[in-house]
Design an enzyme around this catalytic site. Structure first.
Site, PDB file in Angstrom:
ATOM      1  CB  CYS A 118       3.674  -2.723   3.014  1.00  0.00           C
ATOM      2  SG  CYS A 118       1.878  -2.626   2.879  1.00  0.00           S
ATOM      3  CB  CYS A 121      -0.925  -5.803   4.047  1.00  0.00           C
ATOM      4  SG  CYS A 121      -0.756  -4.866   2.514  1.00  0.00           S
ATOM      5  CB  SER A 122       2.947  -8.312   3.232  1.00  0.00           C
ATOM      6  OG  SER A 122       1.857  -8.829   2.491  1.00  0.00           O
ATOM      7  CB  CYS A 123       2.459  -3.590  -0.599  1.00  0.00           C
ATOM      8  SG  CYS A 123       0.653  -3.638  -0.519  1.00  0.00           S
TER       9      CYS A 123
END
Lengths: 227, 98
Positions: A118, A121-123
């Site tokens: 991602c 961000c951090s999906c």
């Protein structure tokens, strides 16, 4: 060059970041207003942080054993996830799905190796893989996986020849992805549980390949790795 | 009927984003192929302001790019690809390529 570089002591970052302060403020206000209790919050955090990658491993193992399930998993992974008890529309069981999300399983083949990232961000497909590893959330991994995926793979110890397509999937919108690795040799006749044990977290991110003699449950020294 | 079909070649608009977007700068101005379609949802430019009720909705498309079309020089191999998702407003039909 070198005479200019600083010999200052290595500094730690600030103890608390801006978003952590914001989270704490909102959490404490919510508790004061009676929206939830601190015990509710603790229980939820404990539960959320204990979700591991076992649901994802089960999905892959089932697909390896059952061609019909594999077809369903590749066509509609959101629906197929219910077979391992994961309902993407209500993943937490609390009635608060974060938002509208599609879940897709990416099949590795001899011609295509899939990887997930991602960049924003951090999906991460948390209902099936649990919390993402720390490195997955670092800007270093996020920017380098899209720019230099083969170098990143090499750092994880994986090298593919020039006729294997390395395909990077950026979950920058509403899709969440998980990689379905290829079933390794030496696993003929294995049960679903045996197979699931070798489908480790990293193999479903795409930075490792499952191996018949490796599970994440045993310390490396127990399976012939470094002592 | 969506504006773009699977297999269509599309170019990501090289537009500015004043506040919030999820369209990465590294694909803007680049051409790829639509490989997946996602139903309509509020675009991130409005969702970021919590306009879920009255925000603008659009279909989303997963677009596959050749890595060698995104980066110069690209250090991998010619077969390598990258997929990312764009809302319809960010896409334009690819210009005829010689």
């Amino acid at each position: 060059m070198s005479e200019n570089h600083s010999h200052d002591p290595i500094q730690e970052g600030p103890e608390v970041g801006e978003f952590e302060v914001l989270e704490a403020a909102i959490r404490e206000l919510s508790i004061e207003k009676g929206l939830f209790s601190s015990e509710d919050h603790r229980r939820f955090s404990e539960w959320a942080e204990s979700i591991g990658p076992s649901k994802g491993s089960q999905l892959v193992a089932k697909a390896w054993l059952d061609p019909d399930f594999k077809r369903q998993l590749l066509e509609d992974a959101t629906e197929a996830s219910k077979a391992v008890g994961v309902d993407w529309l209500d993943p937490t069981g609390t009635g608060t799905p974060s938002d509208y999300t599609f879940f897709y399983v990416l099949e590795n083949t001899p011609q295509v190796h899939n990887m997930i990232v991602c960049t924003l961000c951090s999906c991460y497909p948390r209902p099936v893989l649990g919390m993402s590893p720390d490195w997955y959330r670092t800007p270093n991994y996020r920017r380098r996986l899209v720019r230099r995926p083969r170098e990143v793979l090499a750092e994880f110890g994986l090298h593919f020849p020039s006729d294997v397509e390395v395909r990077v999937h950026d979950s920058n919108q509403k899709s969440r992805f998980m990689v379905m690795p290829m079933r390794p040799e030496g696993t003929e006749g294995w049960t679903e549980d045996q197979l699931a044990a070798i489908v480790t977290r990293d193999t479903m991110i795409g930075v490792a390949l499952p191996q018949a003699d490796w599970t994440a449950e045993k310390a490396p020294s127990q399976v012939g790795g470094p002592q | 009927m969506t504006k773009y079909q699977i297999g269509d070649r599309v170019t990501v608009k090289d537009a500015t984003s004043l506040f919030h977007t999820r369209t990465q700068a590294f694909v803007r101005g680049h051409t790829g192929v639509v490989v997946e379609y996602r139903p309509e949802w509020v675009i991130p430019e409005d969702e970021a302001w919590d306009r879920l009720e009255n925000g603008r909705t659009e279909p989303f498309y997963v677009v596959r790019f050749l890595q060698t079309d995104l980066w110069d020089p690209y250090t991998g191999f010619d077969v390598d690809t990258l997929e990312t998702e764009c809302s319809e407003r960010w896409l334009a039909p690819a210009k005829d390529e010689a």
